[in-house]
Design an enzyme around this catalytic site. Structure first.
Site, mmCIF file in Angstrom:
data_model
loop_
_atom_site.group_PDB
_atom_site.id
_atom_site.type_symbol
_atom_site.label_atom_id
_atom_site.label_comp_id
_atom_site.label_asym_id
_atom_site.label_seq_id
_atom_site.Cartn_x
_atom_site.Cartn_y
_atom_site.Cartn_z
ATOM 1 N N HIS A 248 5.405 1.401 -2.687
ATOM 2 C CA HIS A 248 5.796 2.804 -2.527
ATOM 3 C C HIS A 248 5.831 3.220 -1.059
ATOM 4 O O HIS A 248 6.818 3.806 -0.591
ATOM 5 C CB HIS A 248 4.811 3.680 -3.307
ATOM 6 C CG HIS A 248 5.177 5.122 -3.392
ATOM 7 N ND1 HIS A 248 4.797 6.045 -2.436
ATOM 8 C CD2 HIS A 248 5.862 5.821 -4.330
ATOM 9 C CE1 HIS A 248 5.238 7.235 -2.771
ATOM 10 N NE2 HIS A 248 5.896 7.138 -3.929
ATOM 11 N N SER A 421 8.684 11.902 -4.288
ATOM 12 C CA SER A 421 8.196 10.964 -3.277
ATOM 13 C C SER A 421 9.311 10.504 -2.362
ATOM 14 O O SER A 421 9.082 10.169 -1.198
ATOM 15 C CB SER A 421 7.581 9.734 -3.945
ATOM 16 O OG SER A 421 6.292 9.993 -4.419
#
Length: 637
Positions: A248, A421
């Site tokens: 991520h 995100s």
């Protein structure tokens, strides 16, 4: 005999004019001006230990925030150390630092039975050495994010631009619809983020090769050439130096600053910026609030211009809110994902004062199905929707970057992710472009992001999109000084005119013709006074002390002392001092910021600029007074 009446303004009128101008500037650039209509989020009370545990966000431990003697609070290090030893000696509790680097903040973690901890919390909340207590919370990556491995690339014809743009040679750039959506290629003709540092507070970044305790990490190839600084880890028993074992954080860093125009892979928004990789989340995507708060303070102390946090949780934390406030006061813009829970409330830390909350949009510019929204929302940016292929490129409409494979740090690929995100680093990248253009004060960065955003509903703000979808090109144009220079110039004209007609009665007894003659030279000096400090601020390789001195009243003071004996130069000196004062007044009120050298945050920057503005105004008044005394009144018969 004179046929023109002398012009004069009283000192009271001068003060009123300047005060009114400052109020107008303050209103235009305030967070509650017409360019920022979003209301402040109401702060809910902190949860109890039991509530935190039952919500799934609490660990069952208690965070104790002690007073900080280094900040002048009413405690000594010896008193705090003795208190910690006594509490740790109790058989009911175990006490330790709440996170790596937490010793500088006197932040401790106490473990024990829930009932005993609840009683201890009630006692400590009234203790003279304790600033506050709260349950230890775990913030995580926003839910519902998905990834898709690279497939065969479809041929994509880029749309014809309506403005000059830079098109990099990265072969997969045509698949990055999300960069076109924010007009990044147009912004790249103006700046690419050089001179800025963006802290990525996340799962880490795969920026270097390392073999550590049986884990093999390999740098992703499309970050080669990007400079990484001050990498650090804030998670126990995890990869050091801010390295990534999830995927991520590397993907987020790629959106901000993927190596661009290197003939490889994809592009990033601010690809000349430096990245500060700070690992606060483990390989499973979770991390403690004290660790995240420590990373925020670390980033601010290390000089990050922007922080990106694509993480969050549903419960508030006083410790986290203080860390965000600290970063903001240190001059760091904090950008956060609004959350992926599909609810009408922004998650934390995005909802804290001082953070910029970012919602996600899809290819068509609609709010993505998973994105949070609400009254704490600030702006929107592309986050994608991988259920669709609305642009017809043969791939899902996700955000494409180079990252490691999920929890496989030795392998990498080009993956599509979706989520707030992914929206947040687009905004963080644009914030870096704004900072590179010369505007670093976080309040001004946020104002520019909002003022230049494009709202799908053509309103200033709503709960769906905040101020709208970010526009990198418009933001950079706004930041490059056109707005500020116009304001400084107009303020300089006002101050110069008041220097002639108001200070010490310099114009008393002068005719209109004489005032105009004097005014021409004064305004020329004012133009010099406006331009010179701005050029000083743009100079590279200056130390903090040199920058502060260069922007102070030292330069006009030196010139006044050395050249005031020449009468013909006095009008120019009046204008120079007035123009310099205008820049200082503008900086004190607006803080775009041309000054970030004074320790202690923006309040001290404002005080420094205001004090030097007063000195410059005093110089202008002094020179004008001498001119009035030594130059007889001009009469026309």
């Amino acid at each position: 005999m004179s046929t023109n009446r002398p012009l004069a303004l009283s000192p009271r009128a001068v003060v009123c004019y300047l005060a009114a101008t400052c109020l107008v500037l303050g209103w235009i650039h305030s967070p509650t001006s017409a360019f920022d209509s979003s209301p402040n989020a109401s702060e809910p009370p902190l949860p109890s230990l039991a509530e935190a545990v039952s919500s799934g966000s609490g660990t069952g431990a208690l965070v104790v925030d002690m007073l900080d003697p280094q900040e002048g609070e009413a405690a000594t290090n010896e008193e705090i150390e003795a208190f910690v030893r006594r509490l740790d000696a109790s058989p009911e509790f175990e006490m330790k630092l709440a996170a790596p680097y937490a010793e500088s903040d006197n932040l401790y973690l106490v473990t024990g039975a829930i009932g005993a901890l609840a009683q201890l919390r009630a006692e400590l909340d009234h203790h003279a050495l304790v600033e506050g207590t709260e349950p230890e919370l775990v913030y995580t990556l926003p839910r519902h994010a998905r990834s898709v491995s690279q497939g065969p690339l479809a041929e994509v014809s880029p749309a014809k631009p309506d403005k000059p743009r830079f098109t990099p040679d990265d072969p997969m750039f045509p698949l990055q619809w999300h960069l076109d959506a924010i007009k990044a290629p147009e912004a790249w003709t103006l700046t690419r983020g050089a001179g800025t540092v963006v802290a990525v507070i996340d799962t880490g970044v795969a920026y270097k090769d390392l073999d550590w305790e049986g884990v093999r990490v390999r740098a992703v190839p499309d970050l080669a050439g990007i400079e990484f600084v001050d990498g650090e880890t804030f998670v126990d028993n995890s990869l050091p130096e801010g390295l990534d074992d999830h995927a991520h954080g590397t993907h987020v860093a790629g959106t901000i600053a993927q190596a661009t125009d290197n003939g490889l892979g994809v592009a990033g928004v601010a690809h000349h910026a430096k990245i500060m990789p700070l690992k606060v989340l483990g390989s499973t995507g979770g991390g403690s609030v004290p660790g995240i708060a420590a990373a925020i303070r670390y980033a601010a102390d290390k000089g990050a211009h922007v922080i990106n946090m694509s993480l969050g949780g549903p419960l508030p934390s006083r410790v986290m809110a203080k860390a965000v406030e600290y970063a903001h006061e240190q001059g760091t813009t904090v950008i956060c994902a609004a959350g992926n829970e599909k609810r009408s409330r922004v998650s934390y830390p995005a909802a804290y004062d001082g953070a910029v909350a970012v919602a996600a949009t899809d290819f068509a510019g609609a709010r993505s199905f998973y994105s949070n929204w609400g009254k704490a929302l600030d702006i929107s940016a592309p986050g994608g929707d991988m259920r669709d292929d609305k642009n017809g490129d043969g791939h899902p409409d996700g955000v494409l970057q180079n990252t490691i494979k999920i929890q496989q740090p030795a392998e990498n690929d080009y993956l599509w992710f979706q989520g707030t995100s992914m929206a947040s680093p687009h905004a963080a990248g644009v914030a870096a472009l704004i900072a590179s253009a010369g505007v670093t004060n976080p309040t001004e960065v946020e104002r520019i992001l909002k003022q230049t955003a494009i709202h799908p509903n053509k309103v200033e703000w709503d709960k769906e999109f905040g101020a709208g979808i970010i526009d990198a090109h418009a933001a950079v144009v706004s930041a490059q000084g056109a707005d500020y220079q116009a304001e400084r110039g107009l303020l300089a004209l006002l101050v110069s005119a008041l220097s002639i007609f108001g200070f010490a009665g310099a114009s008393r007894g002068r005719t209109l013709h004489a005032a105009i003659t004097m005014g021409t030279a004064t305004i020329c000096g004012g133009a010099t006074g406006v331009a010179a400090p701005y050029l000083v601020a743009q100079a590279s390789n200056m130390s903090a002390l040199a920058l502060a001195l260069g922007l102070s009243a030292l330069v006009p003071l030196t010139l006044v002392l050395t050249t005031m004996h020449r009468p013909r130069l006095r009008p120019w000196l009046i204008g120079l001092s007035a123009g310099w004062a205008a820049v200082c007044i503008h900086g004190a009120v607006v803080l775009p910021t041309i000054l970030t050298a004074v320790p202690g945050g923006t309040a001290w920057d404002r005080a420094f600029m205001a004090a030097n503005a007063l000195v410059c105004l005093g110089l202008a008044r002094r020179v004008a007074s001498i001119s009035r005394v030594t130059n007889p009144t001009i009469h026309h018969s």
